[in-house]
Design a protein around this motif. Sequence first.
Motif, PDB file in Angstrom:
ATOM      1  N   GLN A  91       0.840  -1.196   0.000  1.00 36.68           N
ATOM      2  CA  GLN A  91       0.000   0.000   0.000  1.00 36.68           C
ATOM      3  C   GLN A  91       0.875   1.247   0.000  1.00 36.68           C
ATOM      4  O   GLN A  91       1.871   1.320   0.714  1.00 36.68           O
ATOM      5  N   GLU A  92       0.468   2.195  -0.811  1.00 39.05           N
ATOM      6  CA  GLU A  92       1.166   3.474  -0.948  1.00 39.05           C
ATOM      7  C   GLU A  92       0.170   4.562  -0.551  1.00 39.05           C
ATOM      8  O   GLU A  92      -0.980   4.553  -0.993  1.00 39.05           O
ATOM      9  N   PHE A  93       0.603   5.496   0.290  1.00 42.33           N
ATOM     10  CA  PHE A  93      -0.243   6.607   0.705  1.00 42.33           C
ATOM     11  C   PHE A  93       0.455   7.912   0.364  1.00 42.33           C
ATOM     12  O   PHE A  93       1.641   8.068   0.637  1.00 42.33           O
ATOM     13  N   LEU A  94      -0.270   8.822  -0.218  1.00 44.77           N
ATOM     14  CA  LEU A  94       0.235  10.162  -0.517  1.00 44.77           C
ATOM     15  C   LEU A  94      -0.781  11.146   0.028  1.00 44.77           C
ATOM     16  O   LEU A  94      -1.957  11.095  -0.333  1.00 44.77           O
ATOM     17  N   THR A  95      -0.341  12.016   0.942  1.00 49.02           N
ATOM     18  CA  THR A  95      -1.236  12.989   1.544  1.00 49.02           C
ATOM     19  C   THR A  95      -0.717  14.387   1.255  1.00 49.02           C
ATOM     20  O   THR A  95       0.450  14.684   1.516  1.00 49.02           O
ATOM     21  N   ILE A  96      -1.585  15.222   0.704  1.00 49.60           N
ATOM     22  CA  ILE A  96      -1.259  16.625   0.476  1.00 49.60           C
ATOM     23  C   ILE A  96      -2.104  17.422   1.451  1.00 49.60           C
ATOM     24  O   ILE A  96      -3.351  17.418   1.367  1.00 49.60           O
ATOM     25  N   GLN A  97      -1.473  18.047   2.432  1.00 52.57           N
ATOM     26  CA  GLN A  97      -2.195  18.870   3.379  1.00 52.57           C
ATOM     27  C   GLN A  97      -2.369  20.247   2.748  1.00 52.57           C
ATOM     28  O   GLN A  97      -1.415  20.838   2.252  1.00 52.57           O
ATOM     29  N   LEU A  98      -3.595  20.754   2.800  1.00 47.63           N
ATOM     30  CA  LEU A  98      -3.919  22.008   2.144  1.00 47.63           C
ATOM     31  C   LEU A  98      -4.124  23.113   3.163  1.00 47.63           C
ATOM     32  O   LEU A  98      -4.702  22.903   4.214  1.00 47.63           O
ATOM     33  N   LYS A  99      -3.647  24.280   2.812  1.00 49.40           N
ATOM     34  CA  LYS A  99      -3.888  25.473   3.611  1.00 49.40           C
ATOM     35  C   LYS A  99      -4.512  26.478   2.669  1.00 49.40           C
ATOM     36  O   LYS A  99      -3.965  26.790   1.614  1.00 49.40           O
TER      37      LYS A  99
END
Length: 142
Positions: free
Chosen positions: A131-139
């Motif tokens: 499993q691969e996870f990519l998280t882009i936190q947005l402001k």
Amino acid sequence: MINQTYHTKTQFNRLVPQSKFILIGNNIDGKVNIGITEFESFEKVKNQLPDIIENLKFEGEWALELYQVPVQYKIHHQYGYYRIPKPGKRIFKYSYMEAGDINKVLISDALIHFESTSHLYNENTDNYKYQEFLTIQLKVKD
């Protein structure tokens, strides 16, 4: 027995939700079934991106990128084939390096979270789940 491996990457990005957005699929040494898709606002991205990601068809090397763009922009080509908007600010890049057999995205005003799962089967070894996870936190830009 199933062996599991997880890989997580987190990025941070600022955006203006009322802006126009463009999703570009670039074929590098392969192909992806997305060309260029425009969104009138981030709300439209949130509504449509999950279906796009779940229905991705691809092979070889490719990249899918979301850009925040002004109303007037042009598509430029790098290296003769790689499309990018000018001007434009990249929000994320999702590519053959992260995608798997099953791809999902969760998107809100605070983040874009990709989850990709691949199953590898080999008669000489145990089943393997990656499993691969990519998280882009947005402001949100004030």
